[in-house]
Motif scaffolding. Structure first.
Motif, PDB file in Angstrom:
ATOM      1  N   SER A 127       0.826  -1.203   0.000  1.00 27.09           N
ATOM      2  CA  SER A 127       0.000   0.000   0.000  1.00 27.09           C
ATOM      3  C   SER A 127       0.863   1.258   0.000  1.00 27.09           C
ATOM      4  CB  SER A 127      -0.916  -0.001   1.226  1.00 27.09           C
ATOM      5  OG  SER A 127      -1.503   1.270   1.409  1.00 27.09           O
ATOM      6  N   THR A 128       0.696   2.082  -1.034  1.00 32.23           N
ATOM      7  CA  THR A 128       1.420   3.354  -1.100  1.00 32.23           C
ATOM      8  C   THR A 128       1.067   4.246   0.071  1.00 32.23           C
ATOM      9  OG1 THR A 128       1.479   3.232  -3.514  1.00 32.23           O
ATOM     10  CG2 THR A 128       1.828   5.396  -2.519  1.00 32.23           C
ATOM     11  N   GLU A 129      -0.183   4.211   0.457  1.00 29.76           N
ATOM     12  CA  GLU A 129      -0.637   5.027   1.582  1.00 29.76           C
ATOM     13  C   GLU A 129       0.115   4.670   2.859  1.00 29.76           C
ATOM     14  OE1 GLU A 129      -4.610   4.513   3.787  1.00 29.76           O
ATOM     15  OE2 GLU A 129      -5.018   6.069   2.303  1.00 29.76           O
ATOM     16  N   ASP A 130       0.284   3.370   3.112  1.00 23.78           N
ATOM     17  CA  ASP A 130       1.013   2.929   4.305  1.00 23.78           C
ATOM     18  C   ASP A 130       2.475   3.330   4.234  1.00 23.78           C
ATOM     19  OD1 ASP A 130      -1.278   1.827   5.335  1.00 23.78           O
ATOM     20  OD2 ASP A 130      -0.809  -0.219   4.689  1.00 23.78           O
ATOM     21  N   MET A 131       3.099   3.161   3.042  1.00 29.19           N
ATOM     22  CA  MET A 131       4.517   3.431   2.934  1.00 29.19           C
ATOM     23  C   MET A 131       4.831   4.921   3.029  1.00 29.19           C
ATOM     24  SD  MET A 131       5.803   0.586   3.094  1.00 29.19           S
ATOM     25  CE  MET A 131       7.303   1.505   3.345  1.00 29.19           C
ATOM     26  N   PRO A 158      11.236   5.809  -2.148  1.00 30.57           N
ATOM     27  CA  PRO A 158      10.680   5.658  -3.499  1.00 30.57           C
ATOM     28  C   PRO A 158       9.294   5.018  -3.452  1.00 30.57           C
ATOM     29  CG  PRO A 158      12.928   4.828  -3.378  1.00 30.57           C
ATOM     30  CD  PRO A 158      12.493   5.068  -1.973  1.00 30.57           C
ATOM     31  N   VAL A 159       8.445   5.414  -4.369  1.00 34.26           N
ATOM     32  CA  VAL A 159       7.088   4.890  -4.449  1.00 34.26           C
ATOM     33  C   VAL A 159       6.900   4.219  -5.802  1.00 34.26           C
ATOM     34  CG1 VAL A 159       4.627   5.470  -4.485  1.00 34.26           C
ATOM     35  CG2 VAL A 159       6.163   6.624  -2.874  1.00 34.26           C
ATOM     36  N   LEU A 160       6.418   2.987  -5.775  1.00 37.32           N
ATOM     37  CA  LEU A 160       6.130   2.251  -7.003  1.00 37.32           C
ATOM     38  C   LEU A 160       4.831   2.751  -7.601  1.00 37.32           C
ATOM     39  CD1 LEU A 160       7.039  -0.244  -8.735  1.00 37.32           C
ATOM     40  CD2 LEU A 160       5.500  -1.608  -7.308  1.00 37.32           C
ATOM     41  N   ILE A 161       4.846   3.118  -8.885  1.00 31.98           N
ATOM     42  CA  ILE A 161       3.642   3.581  -9.554  1.00 31.98           C
ATOM     43  C   ILE A 161       3.381   2.687 -10.769  1.00 31.98           C
ATOM     44  CG2 ILE A 161       3.970   5.946  -8.770  1.00 31.98           C
ATOM     45  CD1 ILE A 161       4.936   6.677 -11.556  1.00 31.98           C
ATOM     46  N   PRO A 162       2.136   2.637 -11.252  1.00 28.66           N
ATOM     47  CA  PRO A 162       1.808   1.753 -12.386  1.00 28.66           C
ATOM     48  C   PRO A 162       2.616   2.102 -13.631  1.00 28.66           C
ATOM     49  CG  PRO A 162      -0.192   2.539 -11.298  1.00 28.66           C
ATOM     50  CD  PRO A 162       0.940   3.323 -10.719  1.00 28.66           C
ATOM     51  N   THR A 163       2.992   1.079 -14.374  1.00 27.79           N
ATOM     52  CA  THR A 163       3.761   1.308 -15.599  1.00 27.79           C
ATOM     53  C   THR A 163       2.920   1.957 -16.687  1.00 27.79           C
ATOM     54  OG1 THR A 163       3.247  -0.939 -16.345  1.00 27.79           O
ATOM     55  CG2 THR A 163       5.310  -0.616 -15.150  1.00 27.79           C
ATOM     56  N   PRO A 198      -4.231  -4.118  -8.178  1.00 22.84           N
ATOM     57  CA  PRO A 198      -3.775  -2.727  -8.026  1.00 22.84           C
ATOM     58  C   PRO A 198      -3.369  -2.418  -6.593  1.00 22.84           C
ATOM     59  CG  PRO A 198      -6.168  -2.813  -8.119  1.00 22.84           C
ATOM     60  CD  PRO A 198      -5.685  -4.212  -8.403  1.00 22.84           C
ATOM     61  N   ASP A 199      -2.770  -1.267  -6.434  1.00 23.13           N
ATOM     62  CA  ASP A 199      -2.410  -0.746  -5.112  1.00 23.13           C
ATOM     63  C   ASP A 199      -3.658  -0.735  -4.236  1.00 23.13           C
ATOM     64  OD1 ASP A 199      -1.844   0.907  -2.913  1.00 23.13           O
ATOM     65  OD2 ASP A 199      -0.469   2.150  -4.070  1.00 23.13           O
ATOM     66  N   PRO A 200      -3.615  -1.366  -3.059  1.00 25.00           N
ATOM     67  CA  PRO A 200      -4.813  -1.403  -2.199  1.00 25.00           C
ATOM     68  C   PRO A 200      -5.238  -0.031  -1.707  1.00 25.00           C
ATOM     69  CG  PRO A 200      -2.901  -2.250  -1.024  1.00 25.00           C
ATOM     70  CD  PRO A 200      -2.485  -2.092  -2.456  1.00 25.00           C
ATOM     71  N   SER A 201      -4.375   0.980  -1.846  1.00 20.39           N
ATOM     72  CA  SER A 201      -4.752   2.329  -1.432  1.00 20.39           C
ATOM     73  C   SER A 201      -5.709   2.977  -2.424  1.00 20.39           C
ATOM     74  CB  SER A 201      -3.502   3.210  -1.300  1.00 20.39           C
ATOM     75  OG  SER A 201      -2.587   2.671  -0.386  1.00 20.39           O
ATOM     76  N   GLU A 224     -12.804  -1.800  11.553  1.00 24.21           N
ATOM     77  CA  GLU A 224     -11.374  -1.563  11.645  1.00 24.21           C
ATOM     78  C   GLU A 224     -10.893  -0.464  10.713  1.00 24.21           C
ATOM     79  OE1 GLU A 224      -9.261  -5.166  11.165  1.00 24.21           O
ATOM     80  OE2 GLU A 224     -10.219  -6.164  12.857  1.00 24.21           O
ATOM     81  N   LYS A 225     -11.703  -0.100   9.728  1.00 22.63           N
ATOM     82  CA  LYS A 225     -11.327   0.947   8.793  1.00 22.63           C
ATOM     83  C   LYS A 225     -10.002   0.649   8.095  1.00 22.63           C
ATOM     84  CE  LYS A 225     -14.929   3.483   9.693  1.00 22.63           C
ATOM     85  NZ  LYS A 225     -15.982   3.644   8.670  1.00 22.63           N
ATOM     86  N   LYS A 226      -9.815  -0.604   7.710  1.00 18.25           N
ATOM     87  CA  LYS A 226      -8.623  -1.005   6.998  1.00 18.25           C
ATOM     88  C   LYS A 226      -9.017  -1.648   5.674  1.00 18.25           C
ATOM     89  CE  LYS A 226      -5.703  -1.879  11.040  1.00 18.25           C
ATOM     90  NZ  LYS A 226      -4.898  -2.897  11.776  1.00 18.25           N
ATOM     91  N   PRO A 227      -8.145  -1.562   4.653  1.00 14.01           N
ATOM     92  CA  PRO A 227      -8.475  -2.204   3.380  1.00 14.01           C
ATOM     93  C   PRO A 227      -8.661  -3.716   3.560  1.00 14.01           C
ATOM     94  CG  PRO A 227      -6.572  -0.753   3.162  1.00 14.01           C
ATOM     95  CD  PRO A 227      -6.867  -0.864   4.629  1.00 14.01           C
TER      96      PRO A 227
END
Length: 376
Positions: A144-148, A156-161, A300-303, A312-315
């Motif tokens: 999850s980008t949001e978590d990282m 660094p953040v991984l984004i879709p190609t 996809p990114d769970p965020s 729990e308000k979690k994905p």
């Protein structure tokens, strides 16, 4: 290369799990053994199965075994055993076209990891020297980008190609130009496919792109004679390029790792644990396995567009890996490739992949126990 030294241990302990089951399709559902997910024999089988999964794939990065999440064994007397494996895996820094063994590939850092789960049906018949991946299915997703970003804002953040960011192709273009300027005379490299993209802010925006390249012969002194590669050109290597900007300064870098022309490396290039024992060399040199049935799903990114649990308000993360080699409740004959030279009565029975159930010995310990990269 499909064996490790651990296969020797597999041979020694395999006889300790014997039960008598008929060779033909049984009238009642057969008994399945429940070995521990941390059993040395299970770990050997899991490693071999993952090796065959990586060999079968044509896209993406090599998976590394993080832990055995579940295992059941259908032992069939003199016919060997069919294993039903659930494996938690991590994407590594090696592309599958490199043909590197997963143990030789490093896991990328957690802040841009891709992780997931594979289910596989794997047949082992040691007396006949058969190691056969009958079917597999994997589902993976990025951390999850949001978590990282919350844990490490400057990582660094991984984004879709397939991102619409025009800077991606611009980064490829500029880094390829640098690579071609520094390459040997007589060839020029071209973009084949973008495989990974990272973004980062370090005193300014920065993009790092990994991409496959093809090559075409040409005369470097006469660039107009460099023709584009043919339509059926295959990738010859993977490159990493980056463009970073700091105020009015721009830095461009580009490096490549080229694949070997042969599907396997020379024996001396491998560590001893990955060598194929001489007494199994004849079976390992047989024709490639036929009819492998496998696929990999990338989630996809769970965020992005996440569904939240009201309490729990979690994905809600799921990894739906399904293997459907048969739907017959009592199983059916597993038809193996002809080069194994088996008679009909020597073929094993394969069952529908068992439903998940909880047992004390599973899942096994994880090599990387970070909760961010472990499927639930």
């Amino acid at each position: 290369m499909i064996l490790t030294l651990s296969l020797g241990l597999l041979v020694l302990v395999h006889c300790g799990w014997s039960v008598s089951l008929p060779a033909q399709v049984p009238l009642t559902r057969p008994l399945l053994l429940e070995p521990s997910c941390n059993d040395s024999r299970v770990l050997s089988v899991a490693g071999l199965a993952l090796e065959k999964i990586n060999e079968d794939r044509k896209e993406g990065y090599v998976f590394r075994l993080n832990r055995v999440a579940d295992v059941l064994e259908h032992h069939q007397e003199d016919l060997g055993s069919v294993y039903y494996l659930t494996l938690d895996v991590l994407e590594t820094n090696c592309h599958v076209l490199s043909k590197k063994h997963w143990k030789d590939c490093k896991m990328v850092l957690p802040h841009y990891s891709v992780y997931g789960r594979c289910k596989a049906i794997f047949y082992v018949n040691l007396p006949r020297r058969i190691l056969y991946l009958a079917a597999y299915n994997c589902t993976v997703r990025p951390v999850s980008t949001e978590d990282m970003v919350r844990l490490c804002p400057i990582c660094p953040v991984l984004i879709p190609t397939n991102s619409s960011d025009p800077g991606i192709l611009q980064t490829v273009s500029e880094s390829l130009e640098k690579i071609n300027e520094e390459s040997a005379v007589g060839k020029k490299f071209y973009l084949f496919q973008v495989t990974r993209v990272f973004t980062q802010w370090i005193m300014g925006p920065s993009l790092l792109v990994e991409f496959l390249v093809t090559e075409s012969p040409c005369t470097k002194s006469l660039p107009e004679q460099c023709l584009p590669p043919p339509a059926d050109a295959q990738p010859v290597g993977i490159c990493m390029g980056s463009v970073s900007r700091k105020v009015f300064l721009k830095h461009v870098s580009g490096t490549c790792e080229f694949f070997q022309s042969q599907p396997t490396s020379a024996p001396e290039s491998h560590s001893p644990e990955h060598q194929v024992p001489q007494n199994l060399a004849s079976s390992m040199d047989a024709a490639p396995l036929e009819g492998l049935k496998g696929s990999v799903q990338f989630l996809p990114d769970p965020s992005v567009g996440k569904i939240e649990d009201e309490q729990e308000k979690k994905p809600l993360l799921t990894f739906p890996a399904h293997v459907k080699l048969t739907t017959e409740p009592l199983g059916e004959v597993l038809h193996l490739p002809s080069h194994f030279l088996l008679e009909k009565e020597e073929l094993p029975i394969v069952l529908p992949f068992p439903e998940k159930f909880i047992k004390n010995e599973c899942p096994g310990p994880a090599e990387y126990p970070n909760s961010l990269i472990l499927p639930p």
